[in-house]
Enzyme design. Structure first.
Site, PDB file in Angstrom:
ATOM      1  N   HIS A   8       0.870  -1.186   0.000  1.00 39.64           N
ATOM      2  CA  HIS A   8       0.000   0.000   0.000  1.00 39.64           C
ATOM      3  C   HIS A   8       0.899   1.226   0.000  1.00 39.64           C
ATOM      4  CE1 HIS A   8      -3.802   2.087   1.822  1.00 39.64           C
ATOM      5  NE2 HIS A   8      -3.076   2.927   1.080  1.00 39.64           N
ATOM      6  N   HIS A 188      -9.162   0.884  -1.720  1.00 43.32           N
ATOM      7  CA  HIS A 188      -9.207   1.543  -0.424  1.00 43.32           C
ATOM      8  C   HIS A 188     -10.646   1.471   0.096  1.00 43.32           C
ATOM      9  CE1 HIS A 188      -5.366   3.212  -1.537  1.00 43.32           C
ATOM     10  NE2 HIS A 188      -5.329   4.082  -0.550  1.00 43.32           N
ATOM     11  N   GLU A 191     -11.238   3.459   5.565  1.00 43.02           N
ATOM     12  CA  GLU A 191     -10.229   4.391   6.097  1.00 43.02           C
ATOM     13  C   GLU A 191     -10.976   5.472   6.881  1.00 43.02           C
ATOM     14  OE1 GLU A 191      -8.142   6.638   3.091  1.00 43.02           O
ATOM     15  OE2 GLU A 191      -6.499   7.203   4.447  1.00 43.02           O
ATOM     16  N   ASP A 269       1.855   3.972   2.858  1.00 46.94           N
ATOM     17  CA  ASP A 269       0.834   4.797   2.208  1.00 46.94           C
ATOM     18  C   ASP A 269       1.455   5.968   1.419  1.00 46.94           C
ATOM     19  OD1 ASP A 269      -1.728   5.499   1.428  1.00 46.94           O
ATOM     20  OD2 ASP A 269      -2.415   6.134   3.401  1.00 46.94           O
ATOM     21  N   ASP A 270       1.718   7.078   2.109  1.00 43.79           N
ATOM     22  CA  ASP A 270       2.320   8.269   1.480  1.00 43.79           C
ATOM     23  C   ASP A 270       3.446   8.757   2.394  1.00 43.79           C
ATOM     24  OD1 ASP A 270       0.226   8.789  -0.747  1.00 43.79           O
ATOM     25  OD2 ASP A 270      -0.961   8.577   1.069  1.00 43.79           O
TER      26      ASP A 270
HETATM   27  N1  ADE Z   1      -4.415   8.640  -2.163  1.00 42.75           N
HETATM   28  C1  ADE Z   1      -3.195   8.769  -1.626  1.00 42.75           C
HETATM   29  N2  ADE Z   1      -3.215   8.462  -0.314  1.00 42.75           N
HETATM   30  C2  ADE Z   1      -4.496   8.119  -0.015  1.00 42.75           C
HETATM   31  C3  ADE Z   1      -5.161   7.687   1.156  1.00 42.75           C
HETATM   32  N3  ADE Z   1      -4.548   7.555   2.340  1.00 42.75           N
HETATM   33  N4  ADE Z   1      -6.496   7.450   1.083  1.00 42.75           N
HETATM   34  C4  ADE Z   1      -7.146   7.590  -0.069  1.00 42.75           C
HETATM   35  N5  ADE Z   1      -6.573   7.982  -1.202  1.00 42.75           N
HETATM   36  C5  ADE Z   1      -5.252   8.241  -1.184  1.00 42.75           C
HETATM   37 ZN    ZN Z   2      -3.572   4.796   0.305  1.00 45.58          ZN
END
Ligand code: ADE
Ligand code: ZN
Length: 323
Positions: A8, A188, A191, A269-270
């Site tokens: 992810h 996703h 969340e 994730d990011d």
């Molecule tokens: N795009 C990038 N990061 C994300 C996240 N945490 N949730 C949904 N879309 C995303």
């Molecule tokens: Zn994500």
């Protein structure tokens, strides 16, 4: 170092502030921030949408094939240092074509770096094309056709971006097409949205893995369903804290997920936006929950089981994780 699969990971979410400025200068893109520290200072979010607004805005600096290759290569180098041996990474193609960067530029750059990942970094890699759920499903279908036309090898398709108020069900036909084309499917869900959002991607998109899924924990029947079928959940602890999906790390449901027998694994994730790569996420949950070496090994094992590697490759990797 334990071997992990990272499943992810948004490539665009690995765009570090320093690289934002480097690429802005190279591509003559004007930025509203003073410098990298000024930009980093703005990485405090009230919710998912606050983050997404900045995340999409920063993508403006990514223009050329070389930009996408450098971004991907920098992630792979950092991931290898974190113990990642397998990376199945997301690319938000629609966000790039919408601002005039052609699909072949984006995907050739990414694929070039992924193709060298094993030789350069010891990481086996695959590409998952992610659709943006705040845009119509017809847009996603166009993006899928553009991606296929590039001839770049895809491992699967995914669904991301704003969750609440943007149902997944309209993407069902596109997911069926991707499945018929031999691609894997993830999405996703859970969340910010509740258990219904997770049921929706299971029933309508028939996904093989759920990205996040932390809110599944409030529905015992859903937890049973996920555990019995061994449907993996790609959990992102530091992301969940930074986007306020959980109040604080100590309140994160990861230990409960493991206790429930879910195939939960840890991901970043990011990482450029949430304060850490895979190793930082593992260290944070180990510290917050006092995880034993055995529990950390379970997270490594879960990540390998949850990957889309062929069975023989999974077995080979699993045999390197201490029992
Ligand atoms: N795009 C990038 N990061 C994300 C996240 N945490 N949730 C949904 N879309 C995303
Ligand atoms: Zn994500």
């Amino acid at each position: 170092m334990l071997p992990f699969a990272e499943l992810h990971l948004h490539l665009e979410g690995t765009l570090e502030p320093e690289m934002v400025f480097e690429l802005a200068e190279r591509n003559r893109v004007a930025l509203p921030w003073r410098d990298a520290d000024d930009l980093r200072g703005r990485y405090s979010y009230g919710c998912l949408q606050d983050f997404l607004d900045l995340y999409y805005a920063n993508m403006a600096v990514l223009r050329t094939e070389a930009d996408f290759a450098e971004l991907t290569d920098a992630y792979l180098a950092r991931a290898a240092r974190a113990g990642v041996v397998r990376a199945e990474v997301f690319c938000d193609l629609q966000a790039h074509t919408a601002r005039g960067v052609p699909a072949p530029v984006v995907l050739s750059g990414v694929a070039d770096a992924l193709g060298r990942a094993e030789a350069d970094h010891g990481v086996s890699a695959g590409l998952i094309l992610t659709f943006l759920r705040h845009l119509p499903a017809e847009d996603a279908a166009r993006s899928y056709a553009e991606a296929i036309a590039t001839g770049v090898d895809l491992l699967g398709v995914g669904l991301c971006s704003s969750e609440i108020g943007f149902p997944a069900a309209p993407f069902a036909d596109l997911y069926a097409r991707a499945r018929a084309d031999g691609l894997h499917t993830v999405a996703h869900a859970g969340e910010e949205g509740g258990p219904d959002s997770v049921w929706e991607v299971l029933e309508h998109l028939r996904v093989e893995r759920v990205d996040h899924g932390i809110r599944a924990m409030s529905d015992p029947e859903l937890v049973r369903h996920l555990a019995e079928r061994r449907i993996p959940l790609t959990v992102c602890p530091l992301s969940n804290v930074r986007l306020r999906a959980v109040g604080e790390l100590s309140a994160h449901p990861l230990p409960a997920m493991l206790d429930a027998g879910l195939v939960a694994c840890v991901n970043s994730d990011d990482p450029a936006y949430f304060g850490g790569y895979l190793d930082d996420n593992i260290a944070a949950v180990t510290d917050a929950f006092g995880l034993t070496p055995d529990q950390v090994a379970t997270l490594a094992r879960n990540s390998i089981e949850a990957s889309f590697l062929p069975a023989a490759d999974k077995q080979r990797l699993l045999s390197t994780v201490p029992a």
